[in-house]
Design a protein around this motif. Structure first.
Motif, PDB file in Angstrom:
ATOM      1  N   UNK A  28      60.625  22.020  42.534  1.00 14.68           N
ATOM      2  CA  UNK A  28      60.790  22.840  41.334  1.00 14.68           C
ATOM      3  C   UNK A  28      59.451  23.380  40.847  1.00 14.68           C
ATOM      4  N   UNK A  29      58.423  22.551  40.911  1.00 17.80           N
ATOM      5  CA  UNK A  29      57.085  22.991  40.493  1.00 17.80           C
ATOM      6  C   UNK A  29      56.574  24.101  41.407  1.00 17.80           C
ATOM      7  N   UNK A  30      56.695  23.907  42.717  1.00 19.29           N
ATOM      8  CA  UNK A  30      56.212  24.910  43.667  1.00 19.29           C
ATOM      9  C   UNK A  30      56.947  26.236  43.488  1.00 19.29           C
ATOM     10  N   UNK A  31      58.279  26.175  43.356  1.00 13.03           N
ATOM     11  CA  UNK A  31      59.050  27.397  43.175  1.00 13.03           C
ATOM     12  C   UNK A  31      58.758  28.041  41.820  1.00 13.03           C
ATOM     13  N   UNK A  32      58.666  27.216  40.786  1.00 13.81           N
ATOM     14  CA  UNK A  32      58.407  27.740  39.451  1.00 13.81           C
ATOM     15  C   UNK A  32      57.061  28.423  39.326  1.00 13.81           C
ATOM     16  N   UNK A  33      56.094  27.969  40.122  1.00 16.54           N
ATOM     17  CA  UNK A  33      54.753  28.551  40.071  1.00 16.54           C
ATOM     18  C   UNK A  33      54.635  29.761  40.997  1.00 16.54           C
ATOM     19  N   UNK A  34      55.059  29.603  42.249  1.00 13.89           N
ATOM     20  CA  UNK A  34      54.724  30.607  43.252  1.00 13.89           C
ATOM     21  C   UNK A  34      55.728  31.742  43.379  1.00 13.89           C
ATOM     22  N   UNK A  35      56.990  31.553  43.006  1.00 11.84           N
ATOM     23  CA  UNK A  35      57.936  32.670  43.069  1.00 11.84           C
ATOM     24  C   UNK A  35      57.516  33.790  42.119  1.00 11.84           C
ATOM     25  N   UNK A  36      57.300  33.511  40.830  1.00 14.39           N
ATOM     26  CA  UNK A  36      56.860  34.614  39.960  1.00 14.39           C
ATOM     27  C   UNK A  36      55.492  35.176  40.334  1.00 14.39           C
ATOM     28  N   UNK A  37      54.584  34.305  40.799  1.00 10.53           N
ATOM     29  CA  UNK A  37      53.265  34.802  41.206  1.00 10.53           C
ATOM     30  C   UNK A  37      53.373  35.741  42.409  1.00 10.53           C
ATOM     31  N   UNK A  38      54.194  35.366  43.392  1.00 14.03           N
ATOM     32  CA  UNK A  38      54.344  36.198  44.591  1.00 14.03           C
ATOM     33  C   UNK A  38      55.013  37.527  44.262  1.00 14.03           C
ATOM     34  N   UNK A  39      56.058  37.493  43.436  1.00  7.93           N
ATOM     35  CA  UNK A  39      56.765  38.729  43.077  1.00  7.93           C
ATOM     36  C   UNK A  39      55.838  39.639  42.275  1.00  7.93           C
ATOM     37  N   UNK A  40      55.094  39.063  41.346  1.00  7.40           N
ATOM     38  CA  UNK A  40      54.173  39.866  40.542  1.00  7.40           C
ATOM     39  C   UNK A  40      53.055  40.451  41.415  1.00  7.40           C
ATOM     40  N   UNK A  41      52.551  39.650  42.328  1.00  3.41           N
ATOM     41  CA  UNK A  41      51.481  40.141  43.209  1.00  3.41           C
ATOM     42  C   UNK A  41      51.984  41.254  44.103  1.00  3.41           C
ATOM     43  N   UNK A  42      53.196  41.111  44.619  1.00  2.00           N
ATOM     44  CA  UNK A  42      53.768  42.164  45.453  1.00  2.00           C
ATOM     45  C   UNK A  42      53.980  43.442  44.636  1.00  2.00           C
ATOM     46  N   UNK A  43      54.490  43.298  43.421  1.00  3.81           N
ATOM     47  CA  UNK A  43      54.807  44.452  42.607  1.00  3.81           C
ATOM     48  C   UNK A  43      53.569  45.236  42.213  1.00  3.81           C
ATOM     49  N   UNK A  44      52.470  44.541  41.933  1.00  4.12           N
ATOM     50  CA  UNK A  44      51.268  45.202  41.440  1.00  4.12           C
ATOM     51  C   UNK A  44      50.251  45.513  42.529  1.00  4.12           C
ATOM     52  N   UNK A  45      50.474  45.037  43.711  1.00  3.14           N
ATOM     53  CA  UNK A  45      49.570  45.349  44.803  1.00  3.14           C
ATOM     54  C   UNK A  45      48.189  44.767  44.596  1.00  3.14           C
ATOM     55  N   UNK A  46      47.159  45.547  44.841  1.00  6.04           N
ATOM     56  CA  UNK A  46      45.784  45.074  44.773  1.00  6.04           C
ATOM     57  C   UNK A  46      45.196  45.172  43.365  1.00  6.04           C
ATOM     58  N   UNK A  47      45.982  45.616  42.413  1.00  4.74           N
ATOM     59  CA  UNK A  47      45.456  45.733  41.042  1.00  4.74           C
ATOM     60  C   UNK A  47      45.280  44.386  40.407  1.00  4.74           C
TER      61      UNK A  47
END
Length: 260
Positions: A241-260
């Motif tokens: 739960x901790x791994x998913x709770x931390x990295x799912x939103x981080x990965x989606x946000x990083x993908x959405x914003x690219x290199x910004x």
């Protein structure tokens, strides 16, 4: 949600096609755990106090979890490869759900891992490992293993999007090989020095490996261990739960914003 499901299924198909077109990598990822089982079980295991089949019964769940933790390296390399080659930027120009691309990658990895687990389990049966617990507990162990792999893959996807370079991702991913060594995947933690035992028992791999051994009925939970190992199923679910709770939103946000 329907858009995410539709786009995620399309991305899942893309990733599975990618695996089909690279059979060498698929064969390597399936045969490596079996090679490690034979090496550790018959060579490394001969130097331990746990004899023969007893050690191999201990080792099989540990190798399952060590292989599942490899989702970090696999997710990292694939995400970095797509980013480095410009594939991720092209996907961003399409009317596709921002969560669909990383979700498709994680789901495809889960399908490939589930299929690759079957020959490893057959090899485990051949060297003396057995499921001593109930069928429902064994199914629960398999589900927990897949959940842990899924969580590790999301962590790898985020790191790959962050790295954006195949070579750097490969080098950083190689360092994840140390994680199972600092756990109870290969050896019991009871014989480790105090501080090192604490580090190993708070490693998520130790909690999941202990949970699998308990659910498969191979070895009982050791006394006096840290909380995640003393309560392995609850500890494993909490770590996932901790791994998913931390990295799912981080990965989606990083993908959405690219290199910004």
């Amino acid at each position: 949600m329907s858009m995410l499901a539709y786009d995620g299924t399309a991305m899942l198909g893309r990733q599975l096609l990618r695996l089909r077109n690279n059979p060498g990598l698929l064969i390597l990822t399936q045969t490596m755990p079996i090679s490690m089982l034979l090496f550790f079980g018959y060579i490394f295991g001969s130097a331990l106090a746990v004899p023969g089949e007893a050690y191999r019964a201990f080792l099989v769940p540990g190798l399952l979890v060590a292989t599942a933790s490899g989702g970090i390296m696999a997710g990292m390399f694939q995400a970095a490869q797509d980013t480095h080659r410009g594939v991720t930027n092209r996907f961003r120009t399409l009317p596709v759900s921002r969560a669909a691309v990383p979700l498709g990658q994680a789901a495809a990895d889960l399908v490939a891992t589930a299929a690759g687990t079957v020959p490893f389990l057959l090899a485990g049966l051949a060297v003396g490992w057995r499921v001593e617990g109930s069928l429902s507990a064994a199914v629960g162990a398999f589900g927990l293993l897949m959940l842990f792999r899924f969580a590790c893959t999301w962590a790898g996807i985020y790191l790959g999007l962050l790295t954006r370079n195949e070579e750097a991702a490969g080098q950083l991913g190689g360092a994840t090989f140390l994680l199972p060594l600092l756990s109870s995947a290969y050896i019991p933690t009871s014989g480790l020095p105090g501080w090192l035992r604490t580090v190993a028992e708070w490693n998520p791999i130790s909690a999941v490996a202990t949970a699998l051994r308990d659910l498969f009925g191979n070895t009982p939970v050791s006394e006096g261990a840290a909380w995640p190992v003393a309560h392995p199923v609850a500890g494993s679910l909490l770590w996932c739960a901790v791994l998913l709770g931390v990295f799912v939103p981080l990965a989606v946000r990083r993908y959405a914003h690219g290199e910004r």
